[in-house]
Each structure stands twice: as C-alpha cells, then as structure tokens.
Design a protein around this motif. Sequence first.
Motif, mmCIF file in Angstrom:
data_model
loop_
_atom_site.group_PDB
_atom_site.id
_atom_site.type_symbol
_atom_site.label_atom_id
_atom_site.label_comp_id
_atom_site.label_asym_id
_atom_site.label_seq_id
_atom_site.Cartn_x
_atom_site.Cartn_y
_atom_site.Cartn_z
ATOM 1 N N ALA A 60 0.866 -1.182 0.000
ATOM 2 C CA ALA A 60 0.000 0.000 0.000
ATOM 3 C C ALA A 60 0.898 1.225 0.000
ATOM 4 N N ILE A 61 0.541 2.208 -0.826
ATOM 5 C CA ILE A 61 1.348 3.412 -0.983
ATOM 6 C C ILE A 61 0.450 4.630 -0.817
ATOM 7 N N THR A 62 0.927 5.594 -0.037
ATOM 8 C CA THR A 62 0.212 6.854 0.090
ATOM 9 C C THR A 62 1.074 7.984 -0.459
ATOM 10 N N LYS A 63 0.408 9.030 -0.918
ATOM 11 C CA LYS A 63 1.079 10.237 -1.400
ATOM 12 C C LYS A 63 0.310 11.437 -0.866
ATOM 13 N N GLN A 64 1.021 12.279 -0.104
ATOM 14 C CA GLN A 64 0.391 13.450 0.507
ATOM 15 C C GLN A 64 -0.862 13.061 1.296
ATOM 16 N N GLY A 65 -0.762 11.967 2.019
ATOM 17 C CA GLY A 65 -1.855 11.541 2.895
ATOM 18 C C GLY A 65 -2.957 10.748 2.239
ATOM 19 N N LYS A 66 -2.908 10.561 0.934
ATOM 20 C CA LYS A 66 -3.938 9.809 0.211
ATOM 21 C C LYS A 66 -3.409 8.431 -0.175
ATOM 22 N N LEU A 67 -4.255 7.420 -0.035
ATOM 23 C CA LEU A 67 -3.894 6.088 -0.510
ATOM 24 C C LEU A 67 -4.009 6.070 -2.031
ATOM 25 N N VAL A 68 -2.876 5.912 -2.713
ATOM 26 C CA VAL A 68 -2.890 5.963 -4.180
ATOM 27 C C VAL A 68 -2.677 4.598 -4.822
ATOM 28 N N TYR A 69 -2.242 3.612 -4.032
ATOM 29 C CA TYR A 69 -2.073 2.269 -4.605
ATOM 30 C C TYR A 69 -2.153 1.240 -3.491
ATOM 31 N N ALA A 70 -2.949 0.213 -3.715
ATOM 32 C CA ALA A 70 -3.053 -0.915 -2.791
ATOM 33 C C ALA A 70 -3.264 -2.157 -3.632
ATOM 34 N N LYS A 71 -2.333 -3.087 -3.547
ATOM 35 C CA LYS A 71 -2.433 -4.254 -4.414
ATOM 36 C C LYS A 71 -1.833 -5.478 -3.730
ATOM 37 N N LYS A 367 12.161 2.748 -6.363
ATOM 38 C CA LYS A 367 12.390 2.895 -7.798
ATOM 39 C C LYS A 367 11.207 3.561 -8.487
ATOM 40 N N VAL A 368 10.021 3.303 -7.985
ATOM 41 C CA VAL A 368 8.818 3.845 -8.615
ATOM 42 C C VAL A 368 8.541 5.274 -8.152
ATOM 43 N N VAL A 369 8.679 5.544 -6.854
ATOM 44 C CA VAL A 369 8.395 6.907 -6.386
ATOM 45 C C VAL A 369 9.448 7.895 -6.893
ATOM 46 N N ASN A 370 10.629 7.396 -7.232
ATOM 47 C CA ASN A 370 11.665 8.263 -7.793
ATOM 48 C C ASN A 370 11.584 8.377 -9.313
ATOM 49 N N ASN A 371 10.622 7.676 -9.920
ATOM 50 C CA ASN A 371 10.438 7.701 -11.368
ATOM 51 C C ASN A 371 9.403 8.781 -11.705
ATOM 52 N N THR A 372 9.856 9.885 -12.210
ATOM 53 C CA THR A 372 8.962 11.020 -12.450
ATOM 54 C C THR A 372 7.937 10.767 -13.554
ATOM 55 N N SER A 373 8.125 9.713 -14.331
ATOM 56 C CA SER A 373 7.172 9.423 -15.402
ATOM 57 C C SER A 373 5.954 8.637 -14.925
ATOM 58 N N VAL A 374 6.007 8.120 -13.702
ATOM 59 C CA VAL A 374 4.874 7.361 -13.167
ATOM 60 C C VAL A 374 3.728 8.311 -12.847
ATOM 61 N N LYS A 375 2.550 7.956 -13.295
ATOM 62 C CA LYS A 375 1.359 8.765 -13.068
ATOM 63 C C LYS A 375 0.549 8.169 -11.917
ATOM 64 N N TRP A 376 0.579 8.831 -10.784
ATOM 65 C CA TRP A 376 -0.179 8.356 -9.635
ATOM 66 C C TRP A 376 -1.620 8.838 -9.727
ATOM 67 N N PRO A 377 -2.567 8.017 -9.328
ATOM 68 C CA PRO A 377 -3.971 8.451 -9.341
ATOM 69 C C PRO A 377 -4.210 9.572 -8.346
ATOM 70 N N THR A 378 -5.183 10.387 -8.603
ATOM 71 C CA THR A 378 -5.512 11.480 -7.697
ATOM 72 C C THR A 378 -6.601 11.083 -6.690
ATOM 73 N N LYS A 379 -7.308 10.009 -6.970
ATOM 74 C CA LYS A 379 -8.378 9.555 -6.081
ATOM 75 C C LYS A 379 -7.796 8.940 -4.817
ATOM 76 N N ASP A 380 -8.396 9.270 -3.694
ATOM 77 C CA ASP A 380 -7.959 8.715 -2.410
ATOM 78 C C ASP A 380 -8.679 7.380 -2.177
ATOM 79 N N LEU A 381 -7.928 6.277 -2.170
ATOM 80 C CA LEU A 381 -8.518 4.952 -2.028
ATOM 81 C C LEU A 381 -8.848 4.592 -0.582
ATOM 82 N N PHE A 382 -8.469 5.460 0.369
ATOM 83 C CA PHE A 382 -8.902 5.235 1.748
ATOM 84 C C PHE A 382 -10.427 5.345 1.837
#
Length: 382
Positions: A60-71, A367-382
Amino acid sequence: MIFMMKTLHYLFLLCFLFFSCSDKGGGPEKEEETATDIPELDALVENYMTKFKVPGLQLAITKQGKLVYAKSYGKADVSAGEDVKNTSLFRVASVSKPITGIAIMKLAEDGKLNLNDKVFGTGSILGNTYGNTSAAVASITVEQLLQHTSGGWGNSVNDPMFSNPQMTAAQLITWTLANRPLTSTPGTRYDYSNFGYCVLGRVIEKVSGQTYEQYVQSALLQPSGISRMTIGGNQLKDRKPLEVMYYGQNNENPYLYNIVRMDAHGGWIASATDLARLLVKADGFNSPSDLLKTQSISRMTTGSGPNPGYANGWSVNSAGNWWHTGSLPGTTSEIVRTSGGYCWAILCNTRINSAPFNQELDELIWKVVNNTSVKWPTKDLF
C-alpha cells in the motif's frame, strides 16, 4: 390497489436490503479498492517474487496523505490456491516497534508517563513487580528502552526474548532481571533489543490500565480507522480469520516462536493498508491530522547519541526519512515514510536471510516513487 401496495412493499424491502448490505465503513470483510495498475511497479514486484520464491506479497502506498495504490500478489495459501487479497492479514514482526513507539509517545502527551521516567525499582513505573534490581537496572529510562540503549539484553548478547518459550512475558522479565546482568551503562551503547520492547509493553499496560493490545487498538488504531489489526497466534492452528499462511525457506519453521508473548516488539498482524492508515496519522505532514503533536513526532524521530540512525521506535536518516523493517521465519515487512510526502507498507509471507532479499525489497517502491514518469492516481482509495 392491493397489487400496488404489495409492489410498493417489495420495492421498499429491496431498497432496505440493498442499503443495509452496503458496507460504507470498510468493515472486516470489505475488499479495499485498488487503483488502476501501475505496470512499472507490478513488473518489479513480480520479478522480485519470482527471483526469491515469494508466495504472497501485499503493498500500500500513500502520497500526501492519500492512498494511491493498494495491491496484492500471489498466494495466501499455496496448497488451497487462496489468493492474497487487500484484506489479507500478515505478521508484521518488528514493524510492531514503531507502533509501540507511537503508543508510548501518546501516553507521554496525555501525561501518563515521561520518557525520562525510570522503569524498574522503587518509585519507578513498574516498581519491584519483577523482583529487586541492581542500581544500574534501576537507572534505565523509558526512552532508553525505546532507543535500544538500556545497557543490555540486545542481539549482540543473545536477546533473552527468544529464550524460555514456555514462560509468560512477566515470568521472562523476572527471569531476565535475575539472570542476565547489564553489559554496559544505560544510555551509552546501542544494542537492538526485542526484550526491551517487551518491557515497554508492560509499561503501557501499567500506566494505561489496559492490556497492551487493548490500549493500542483504542488509542491508535480505532482513531485511524483500523479495525482488523490484532496480535497474532503462535501455531498454524491459531491462524486468524483473513490471515495468510507463512512459508519458511532454508528449513526455517515459521511457527516456531511465541508470537503472543512478542506483542509489543513483534506480535501484530495487519494488512498493508492498515499500516498505511496508521502511517499517515503519524507522518508529521499536515493532512490528515496526526495522532501526535508536532513536538512529540519530532522527538519520536530524533536519533539517540549512541546511534543517530535509530530514534524512538524508528530508523531515521539525515534526509528526513523514517522506516522500520521486520523479519521472522516466514515473514518480511517494511514501512517507510519519506520526506517527499510518500508512505508505504510492504508485506511478504516468507523470508530469506540475505542482503539481496532485503535490499531489493526495500528498493521496489523507491524505484517507482523516484520515477517522475509514473502517473499516480488522484483519487484517495482510503
């Protein structure tokens, strides 16, 4: 008219059943939502699992307090063909230590203890409950236990936590104080100690009036929206609902240890999303609001004199990152908070005691959070 009344009655009943069955609160059987796949991350995870023969993994990964990936990936139970789900629970091993660290800081904020309080001996938090103590032991403070600088009982001198498995925590503490003298002056040397965190669990119980598990659940987990986390069981027969199976490698037995007795240093089971919920409530960022005040978080994440890289339950570095790892036979875990606003948790139901296994697990999400080309979702999955 009768037909119309019956029709309306059935429509009302169907609507009632629909809304009654809808789970708006993320109950224990609800499968957390997953964002659109991130192929770069999924490829890294799947390659890692193949390379190191990992049956199941969850992140599970959060960005700025939002859950952006859970798999979840792979199998919770290989023989039964049971997949890991986002609701599956894993042992988190020593990731339990920052949980205990947050709990101690919360008690300090609430005026129930002071980090400089003495732990053992007359006039201390635990008094002489576990027998008479030497002057050196009587000088140990709460913060020294948090920082692994108590002067003894560490990994370098055969941590007593893994001895006498038939004893309760109270019996083990009594035995240790009577049979394992300190090896250095408290506060002068870092030596990672699981036993020290076992003692902190008893400190929490003494000042809160609750069991360690009850206090953490009521003071930390429930306010963070976490309902499933609990202390795990020892044997396969003690497997909890939703808990994965654990797979030892190189002849390791994943059901060897007294997990119940390890509560405050290695006993929790959780999902990665559970841990992410707790991380964003203790990460020092503005949103969501934290469980602790800014000054408490600052002290919690400031390293000690003997080891600037370890604070009060957290590994830390000068870049402003905090983390902790966990490892047991059949279990590997890691939580991370970065200065750039990311937090994540990653859990496996196996381990290999090797540098490549641990290092490459740590690198997966970096490796992924340092990859500027990755597009994280804006929706908060929490």
